[in-house]
Structures are given as structure tokens and as C-alpha cells.
Motif scaffolding. Structure first.
Motif, PDB file in Angstrom:
ATOM      1  N   PRO B  22      37.466  27.905  38.975  1.00 34.57           N
ATOM      2  CA  PRO B  22      38.513  28.852  39.362  1.00 34.57           C
ATOM      3  C   PRO B  22      38.337  30.229  38.759  1.00 34.57           C
ATOM      4  O   PRO B  22      38.961  31.174  39.199  1.00 34.57           O
ATOM      5  N   ASN B  23      37.481  30.337  37.753  1.00 32.59           N
ATOM      6  CA  ASN B  23      37.269  31.667  37.165  1.00 32.59           C
ATOM      7  C   ASN B  23      36.303  32.507  37.977  1.00 32.59           C
ATOM      8  O   ASN B  23      36.218  33.700  37.816  1.00 32.59           O
ATOM      9  N   PRO B  26      38.892  34.872  42.710  1.00 34.92           N
ATOM     10  CA  PRO B  26      40.346  34.729  42.707  1.00 34.92           C
ATOM     11  C   PRO B  26      40.773  33.425  43.354  1.00 34.92           C
ATOM     12  O   PRO B  26      40.222  33.004  44.376  1.00 34.92           O
ATOM     13  N   ALA B  27      41.788  32.800  42.767  1.00 34.85           N
ATOM     14  CA  ALA B  27      42.248  31.507  43.263  1.00 34.85           C
ATOM     15  C   ALA B  27      42.698  31.596  44.713  1.00 34.85           C
ATOM     16  O   ALA B  27      42.500  30.682  45.494  1.00 34.85           O
TER      17      ALA B  27
END
Lengths: 403, 403
Positions: B22-23, B26-27
Motif C-alpha cells: 500500500p505504500n 495511493p490506496a
């Protein structure tokens, strides 16, 4: 296990002593042995229950809430001989006897101050349980604010010995308090559960369920020891936090503007928007914070416009509320009326807020946070959420930590 | 209820997308619709489960813990297609694929950093849940310290809208995270419980049980609203707290000794015993704190011996530990070796601590608190317990509050 045998549980709650107010003399001097039976004479269970139940229901109806069946069926209302005894640290309240006599005609002042007690028992600091109780109480604000359902909490921390533990539970039974506990030692937790069940004290293990589900998630067993060194001594987080706190204190209220670039977060706002308490709260969480006041006629430091604007946050507040806060402040400082006028007069308050708005408009990359009805913790949550969003560009801001 | 219909639950967890970290972006950009089925192609459930289970068991055995049956029977280990994906904010970790390939020969570095995720979801600040998770994690210190069972927590605060909520839960499913939540709105809490159950995400409602038992104790219903104004805006507590914080900042490190009598608590100790962070922590709780340093060759202020000795507390620390802390401090300040010698050389550290001991011995009414292995919160709990004991003369010290 030695603890359990030392407890001498018996199936009857400790009797109500004639002196019911724990503030009136040291708790130790009126402690009642679990073995002493002293039955009957001072108990008036039926009368209390029905009378207090009626008030309870009346109060609940007044407050606009639905009557819950648990009110009348709750274990400590009908089956136990105890009712909550006032032990407020603010109001010196009457004993159970005078409470009843003064209120026989209906709902009285005494009723309004008959606070219910919540005992919080922890083998650690107890801050977690206090935090949780405080948050849960937030859902009863509608009747807490007018003291329609007053509550007193009593935090007993560092309780690592079974005898002390049982003394507290006995006292809770006497006061009709509920017991919320967090005890890492499984035998202590079980003893508490059993004693509360036996004496019909409403009770709740706060950390047990969380620890259990984390244990299952991690696939490893909890240690059964209260609080280890997480966030504690001499690790990286510890030093980071200390450094953040010291930085923040040194950079309060516009001090050392040449260091603004060293801050993680820079707060900008007029006087009494809560910059200082917000700064120290964020510092406790490990962020270095500088705060810069906006004052009519005083230039903002040049460095404020040279640093990374992603760490700058503006604070805004309603002028009428700000005026009220400033009036209170001027009073508490014992300031003369000339200063008071300039500082808290609505015209100049509005003028200063207009200046702040102008500055924020000129720096549109600074988010402006409305603090009017927010607690420090709430504003802090907003700041850190935005901080994450601005640093990471994530669509769903979060605050992440590694353990 | 509108929320529930908007959620479009289905009995299958969201598929693992090819981008698992997730890093890395962007989610929002890799969010997967709950309705999109995208089955099969990228799932490797069996391989992951058996492989990771083996590591898990090995790790558990290494750490000396008993193997718990929940490890292998846990719902998200065998039935779900997901395993925890690393999302540490400190270490940039590999994707699941490379994790597996690099580790096929046994336990590897990658294994040690395969942190499990805990998602904390709150419609308020989330600090309560964070606090509780942090405290529960204290029971896993024995394997957290060496990163034997690494954990990453992700706090999502202010989640008041059903769509955002479901997006977070989906993401938790994709990461194999557990979900710990506190949602005042009963329909939001129920939706979370149902979604987690459906997708076999381990989950826990933190405040629900406490709120429920307090509700039954008070005989009134919770509001279902997240956080009210308790401890919030403009009540007496708020002003008291602000004043305490401002007082404490102004009276840090021996400043304004003429005001010592105005403090609630006065801390005395040599440099680096944690006086400043302890002071600000206590100030957050509403206590005005002054702290006075003990320095060789500098006289303590006369006022210290004139004020009520019941509010004075001495801090003591192990000399070797203090030396280590001072060395780290001298380094972080970039101080030259001459200052460093005087400040952190063992001989002078011991000498200064001897001076402190002598002062404490001359003032036997001041309690002396050993801070060597204590977190700030722990020392604060000890100070406040003693503070209550000394002010109230109670046998069982407590910290009481009225709501």
C-alpha cells in the motif's frame, strides 16, 4: 492460584457499613473483612431499590432516552443490597440514609447528585482503561452535562497483589460501583471475574478480549505480564519522544523562528486557539511542533514562508467563542480593563481573525482547521490525518506505527 | 440502515491485487470494487498458507511460546486467500511474491520483517483504540523487541461514512490485517462486524462492550454519537487543562522558582531523569507542574524548602543507565568532548547522583521515585498515586474524577 485460595470468597456481598461516604474517613479504617457477616441491621435493599429505580426511570425519561429493560433487571438494582454511594471528589454528598429521607417526595437535588461509581482497576498504569471509560462515557454526554446521570470514576493503578485487589472489589460492592479491570496475570483476571460474579458486581475485562484476538492474529501467546518495555525505556521511540517534547517546549509561542524548518509540524493561529496544548499533545506522540502566533501589528517570521508548506497548519475559531475564552483568560490573569478591552473586545477579536483569514487565503496550501468545538485530541487527530495525507499522498490517510 | 444497503456485501473476500504494497502508490488508485470478482489468476492461497504457516510455527517455537491451535486453525490462515502484507512505515518491504521466492529455503530475513497488520478504525479520534492496542501489545514484548513477531498498526480516524469504512475493511482483507474498531453509530458497528465475518477478517469491537455495560450500570442508553463534549470545549476541565499546560511549560527546568508554591506537583532530579516529559504528561492530565534540576555547584531555590513538601517528588536513576542517556544526548546535541566528559563521564554522573541522594535524605518527606526502567506513563501513575495518598491520607490511593 495461591491468590485464589487467599481470597476466601463467599457467596454474600460485604455488608454496607454505617459510614458510607469513603471521603469522610480513610478507606482503610472502615474496611470490612470478607469473612465478617454482619447481616441485616443496616441493609434496606427493597426500599432503596424501588425508590431509586423510580428516580432512575424518571431521570431516564426526562433525558429523552428510551427506558432500557436492563435498568430494572440489572443485577445490582434488585438483587444486591447496595446502591451507588456518592464519592465525588467535587461535591460532598449525603449518605444513603439522608438521600432517601430527603427525596421521598419525588425527584430532588440529592437525586441529581447521586453519582454512580466506576472502579477502574489495573496492574499497570491504568491509563488505557481510563481512556476507554472516558471515551465510552462520551456516549452519555447528553445526560452527563447536566449531571442527570452523574458518574465518578476511581482509578486504582499498580494493583499487583491479590489482597489489595480483593479489598478494592469489596469496596466496589459496598459502593454499588461497577468494576472495569485490566490485569495481565490470568489468575488475577479470573479472580476478579469470579469475585464480581459472586457478589453480583457488574464487571468488565477491558484488555482481555483485545489481547486474545491479537494473540490469535499473531499466532503467539501473551506473556501474562503487565506492560513490558514497549514505548518504555531507552528505545528509539523513547528518545524521539523526549526530543520532540523538549523541542516543542522551546519553540512555543513563536520562539526561535529560525528553527521552524526543524519542526515536523508548525501551527499558526491567533491567541487562544489552543496552539500550546495542541503542540504539547502532538509532542507526546513524537512530533516536533513549533507554534507561531498571529498578532495584529506584528509581522510573522519570514522563515514561516520559506519552509515546506506541507507542515504548516492554520487554526481558526468562531469569534464569539474566542471572545468568551479571552474574557475568561483576562479574568484569570487579573488583567486590567484597558488590556481586556483590546484583547477580548468583539471588534478587535473579529479584526484579528480577519487578519488570520487573510494570511491563510494568501497561503492556500496551508489547511485551515476549525477548532471551535473540538477537544485537543480531536484537533490533533485531524492534524495528523492531514499530515499523513500530505506527506504520503495517500487517498485514505492513516497514522501508521511499527512494533 | 441506508449504509447497509449501500455496502453490497458479498460472500467472497476482495481479490488480492497484483500490487500488494500500500505504500507504493495511493490506496485510492488501486482500490478494488466489492462487485468486481476478478477471481483466480493472482491468488495462490495454498502455497502461501502452507509456507507461511511453517514460518509462523518456526517463529513461534523460536520465541519460546507454546504453539497455539489458533495459528493453524485461524480463519485467515487456511480459509482465506490472504496473508499479511508488509506495510511498515519504517522498512520498505517486498511484495508477497518475492517474499515467497526468497524464502523457499527456510526462515529468512524476509520472514522476520513479515509484519502482521492491525487496522484500527474509529469514527472519533481513534486514540482510545490506539491506546488499547498499544497496551495489549505490551503482552507480546517478548517477541516484538527482536521483531520476532513484528506488527504494524494503521489508525484510520474520523471514519463516519459507510463507503470509506467498507473501503478500509476491503483493504484489511487484502492485507490479511485484523480490524479493531470503535464506532458509536450502531449501524456502522454492525456493518463492520458483518463485513468482517463475511470476509473472515478477525475483528473486535473495542468500545461496544464497555459502552453497553456502562449503559446498564447508569440505567440509560448510549447516544450512538461519536464523542460528545466530555473533556472537550470550554468546560471547566478544558480551562484547567490549558492552564496546567501553560504553567508547566513556563516552569520547566527550574524557571521562575518564586512560583513553586503555585504548582500542584514539583519534580526534583538531576539532568536526564525525564523531568520535562513527565511534567508535560502530568500537565495534560490537568496538574500544574514545576521541575527543578539538581546540578553540582548550583544551589537549589530556597522556595523549594518553603513549600508544602507533600507536593515534592524526587527522581532517581541508575548511574550506568544515566551515563548512557547522557552520552546519547551529548551526541545528539553535537557537543564537544570537554562538555561531554563532564556531563556523561561515569565519575561525575555518580557524583551528581550522590548529591541528589544527599538532598533527598535531608528531605525525607519527599518520596523518591526510581525511573530507570519506567516509561513516562508509568512514572506518572506512581506520582499521581502518591499524590492522592499524600493529599487524602487514603489507605488505597486512587485517582478520582467526576463526570
Amino acid at each position: 492460584m495461591a491468590l485464589l485460595s487467599a481470597m476466601k470468597l463467599q457467596g454474600r456481598p460485604p455488608p454496607i457499613s454505617s459510614n458510607l461516604n469513603p471521603n469522610s474517613k480513610p478507606a482503610g479504617s472502615d474496611s470490612v473483612s470478607l469473612n465478617a457477616s454482619e447481616p441485616g441491621s443496616e441493609r434496606k435493599p427493597r426500599k432503596f431499590s424501588s425508590q431509586l429505580n423510580r428516580w432512575n426511570r424518571a431521570r431516564t425519561l426526562r433525558s429523552g432516552a428510551k427506558l432500557d429493560s436492563t435498568i430494572t433487571n440489572g443485577s445490582n438494582n434488585t438483587t444486591g443490597p447496595m446502591r451507588p454511594i456518592e464519592s465525588s471528589s467535587r461535591t460532598d454528598v449525603s449518605t444513603l440514609d439522608s438521600d432517601v429521607s430527603s427525596s421521598s417526595n419525588g425527584v430532588s437535588e440529592a437525586d441529581m447528585t447521586a453519582a454512580k461509581s466506576i472502579y477502574i482497576v489495573s496492574d499497570g498504569t491504568g491509563w488505557t482503561a481510563e481512556h476507554a471509560v472516558n471515551a465510552a462515557l462520551g456516549q452519555f454526554d447528553y445526560c452527563l452535562v447536566d449531571r442527570g446521570c452523574p458518574v465518578n470514576t476511581h482509578l486504582f493503578s499498580g494493583i499487583e497483589d491479590g489482597e489489595k485487589l480483593m479489598e478494592i472489589i469489596k469496596q466496589a460492592a459496598r459502593e454499588g460501583a461497577m468494576v472495569i479491570y485490566t490485569l495481565a496475570d490470568p489468575s488475577m483476571a479470573e479472580a476478579t471475574m469470579r469475585a464480581c460474579k459472586l457478589w453480583k458486581i457488574p464487571s468488565l475485562d477491558i484488555l482481555g478480549p483485545i489481547t486474545e484476538s491479537i494473540s490469535s492474529h499473531l499466532g503467539t501467546n501473551p506473556s501474562g505480564l503487565s506492560r513490558g518495555i514497549t514505548n518504555s525505556s531507552l528505545n528509539e521511540d523513547y528518545f524521539k519522544r523526549i526530543e520532540a517534547i523538549e523541542f516543542t517546549i522551546k519553540h512555543d509561542d513563536g520562539a526561535l523562528p529560525e528553527n521552524l524548518e526543524k519542526a515536523d509540524i508548525v501551527l499558526v493561529g491567533v491567541s487562544r486557539t489552543g496552539k500550546t496544548p495542541l503542540s504539547t499533545y502532538l509532542a507526546q506522540k513524537g512530533y516536533k511542533v513549533s507554534n507561531v502566533p498571529i498578532v495584529n501589528g506584528v509581522d510573522l517570521p519570514k522563515t514561516l514562508f520559506e519552509i515546506d508548506p506541507r507542515k504548516v497548519f492554520g487554526l481558526m475559531i468562531n469569534p464569539l467563542v474566542l471572545q468568551g475564552i479571552r474574557e475568561a483568560r483576562a479574568k484569570s490573569l487579573g488583567l486590567g480593563s484597558s488590556f481586556k478591552t483590546k484583547y477580548s473586545e468583539l471588534g478587535s477579536v473579529k479584526e484579528e481573525l480577519e487578519l488570520a483569514k487573510k494570511i491563510f487565503a494568501e497561503n492556500p496550501t496551508w489547511p485551515v482547521i476549525e477548532v471551535t468545538e473540538s477537544a485537543i485530541e480531536e484537533t490533533a487527530a485531524v492534524v495528523l490525518r492531514l499530515y499523513d495525507e500530505r506527506q504520503s499522498n495517500r487517498a485514505m490517510p492513516r497514522i501508521s506505527k511499527s512494533y
